[in-house]
Enzyme design. Structure first.
Site, PDB file in Angstrom:
ATOM      1  N   SER A  11       0.786  -1.219   0.000  1.00 30.66           N
ATOM      2  CA  SER A  11       0.000   0.000   0.000  1.00 30.66           C
ATOM      3  C   SER A  11       0.815   1.264   0.000  1.00 30.66           C
ATOM      4  O   SER A  11       1.999   1.259   0.288  1.00 30.66           O
ATOM      5  CB  SER A  11      -0.881  -0.003   1.247  1.00 30.66           C
ATOM      6  N   CYS A  12       0.143   2.338  -0.308  1.00 29.37           N
ATOM      7  CA  CYS A  12       0.601   3.709  -0.120  1.00 29.37           C
ATOM      8  C   CYS A  12      -0.647   4.572  -0.065  1.00 29.37           C
ATOM      9  O   CYS A  12      -1.722   4.150  -0.491  1.00 29.37           O
ATOM     10  CB  CYS A  12       1.478   4.189  -1.279  1.00 29.37           C
TER      11      CYS A  12
END
Length: 425
Positions: A11-12
């Site tokens: 993720s980001c």
């Protein structure tokens, strides 16, 4: 290397606030870079430069044609590759990228990484829109691909980008060489490992809709919704988790609408309950960035970077382009030349120690925060005090109450890195 589960969170989160959502007349940009927890992220300053006609440029895996002039950039990047997870240039352009999986297949062939595209756009653009055109052109010519992890097992994805400058922001979402973009002229916006552009498309690849029709994904009669047409029908677990983070990030922005500042963005990046500040399995928030891009061109843009994992226990340190700017050695990882595992074939068969000085000190501090309550609280308070000094200095600068010599301003980031290093000594 830690093992990787394909369904684990990968993720980001990127955020932007454009007036009137901002509390000040400035665009506010922010990103958490969530990466494999054993990876090191460094902060690299690269000055502006000129290049001879016909020059070639080695990116992470492939060479591309170089341009005649490149702009100065500050980058937060995984230390094994050429590109960057997030960064800014001397003209006030900021970019962050996100992994995304769509109906377009992700090949393992080596091309430009999304992180390479990000750095190339920063080096070659003076506005967010120009950066978008740079990325679109490079995608068309070279494509995107290659493993995005320092590991023998390939980990590949396509990319979405959040691009911002002093006046506006753009969301650019890709599927192979195809893309769609949305212009953000006011309000707040976030992206989080999924397609989020629906029918509000400001620009697109010339073959986007014809390709969708040819694949049978869109009949051509209904309104074209990019996210609906190109998103996977059966979403993997990692993207379902991203949905919850996206919704949480959007709600946090909504709660602060009209009052968003750099401090508010730092608070959002530190939010663990939502998963935005990630520490899950093999992935963790390894570095963070918040930028203030004033509408007034006479005011400098200010970029806060951590260079260390977990923003809830890190220091955001201010960086300003100008005279006296130089590389801070404490946040620069060692290099290994031709023997680097990313350069030898087959790639990533061995491991090297990429930890920089600040990372080492910070890891010791994190251990103390977890094991020794009193000492950990003291360290955390010193971090908060140092960060507050930086925020107050920037407030004074933007309010016209502090006007240091250019050399001192350019050395601001280096000064705060040195002081943080002393906290951990």
């Amino acid at each position: 290397m830690a093992s990787w589960n394909p369904d684990a969170p990968c993720s980001c989160d990127c955020f932007v606030s454009v007036p009137p959502a901002s509390a000040v007349p400035a665009v506010i940009f922010a990103k958490n870079s969530d990466r494999p927890r054993d990876e090191v992220q460094e902060v690299v300053f690269i000055p502006a430069s000129t290049h001879a006609p016909g020059s070639r440029l080695q990116c992470t895996y492939i060479e591309v044609d170089q341009v005649s002039k490149t702009h100065a950039v500050i980058l937060s990047r995984p230390s094994w590759l050429w590109g960057a997870e997030m960064g800014a240039n001397e003209h006030g352009v900021c970019i962050g990228n996100e992994a995304v999986w769509t109906k377009e297949p992700v090949g393992e062939g080596e091309a430009l990484l999304g992180m390479d595209l990000l750095r190339l756009a920063l080096e070659r653009s003076r506005s967010a829109l120009e950066a978008l055109h740079v990325i679109a052109g490079l995608l068309e010519r070279y494509g995107q691909g290659g493993s995005c992890r320092e590991d023998p097992a390939p980990f590949c994805y396509h990319n979405t980008f959040l691009l911002a400058d002093r006046m506006e922001a753009w969301v650019l979402e890709t599927a192979g060489r195809l893309w769609a973009a949305q212009r953000i002229q006011e309000g707040a916006r976030n992206i989080s490992n999924q397609l989020s552009i629906g029918t509000d498309i400001s620009a697109e690849h010339s073959e986007l809709r014809t390709h969708a029709r040819a694949q049978g994904w869109w009949g051509g009669q209904s309104t074209f919704d990019f996210a609906q047409v190109f998103s996977l029908t059966q979403q993997p677990v990692r993207m379902e988790a991203a949905k919850a983070r996206f919704q949480a990030g959007r709600e946090l922005l909504r709660q602060h609408q009209g009052g968003i500042t750099a401090e508010v963005m730092m608070g959002i990046l530190r939010n663990k309950e939502s998963g935005i500040c990630m520490d899950s399995g093999g992935f963790r928030t390894m570095a963070s960035m918040v930028s203030i891009l004033p509408r007034d061109p006479a005011q400098p843009c200010v970029h806060f970077l951590t260079a260390t994992p977990d923003p809830s226990r890190s220091v955001f340190k201010p960086f300003i382009f100008g005279a006296g700017v130089a590389q801070a050695p404490q946040v620069l990882s060692p290099t290994f030349g031709a023997q680097d595992p990313v350069r030898t074939q087959p790639r990533f068969q061995t491991q090297v120690d990429r930890r920089h000085t600040l990372y080492r000190g910070h890891q010791v501090a994190l251990g103390l925060m977890e094991k020794e309550q009193d000492r950990g609280q003291q360290l955390r308070q010193k971090q908060r005090d140092l960060e507050q000094e930086g925020l107050e200095a920037v407030r004074g600068l933007l309010a016209g109450e502090w006007a240091p010599p250019p050399q001192e301003l350019g050395a601001l980031f280096q000064t705060f890195v040195e002081r943080e290093s002393q906290v951990y000594a």
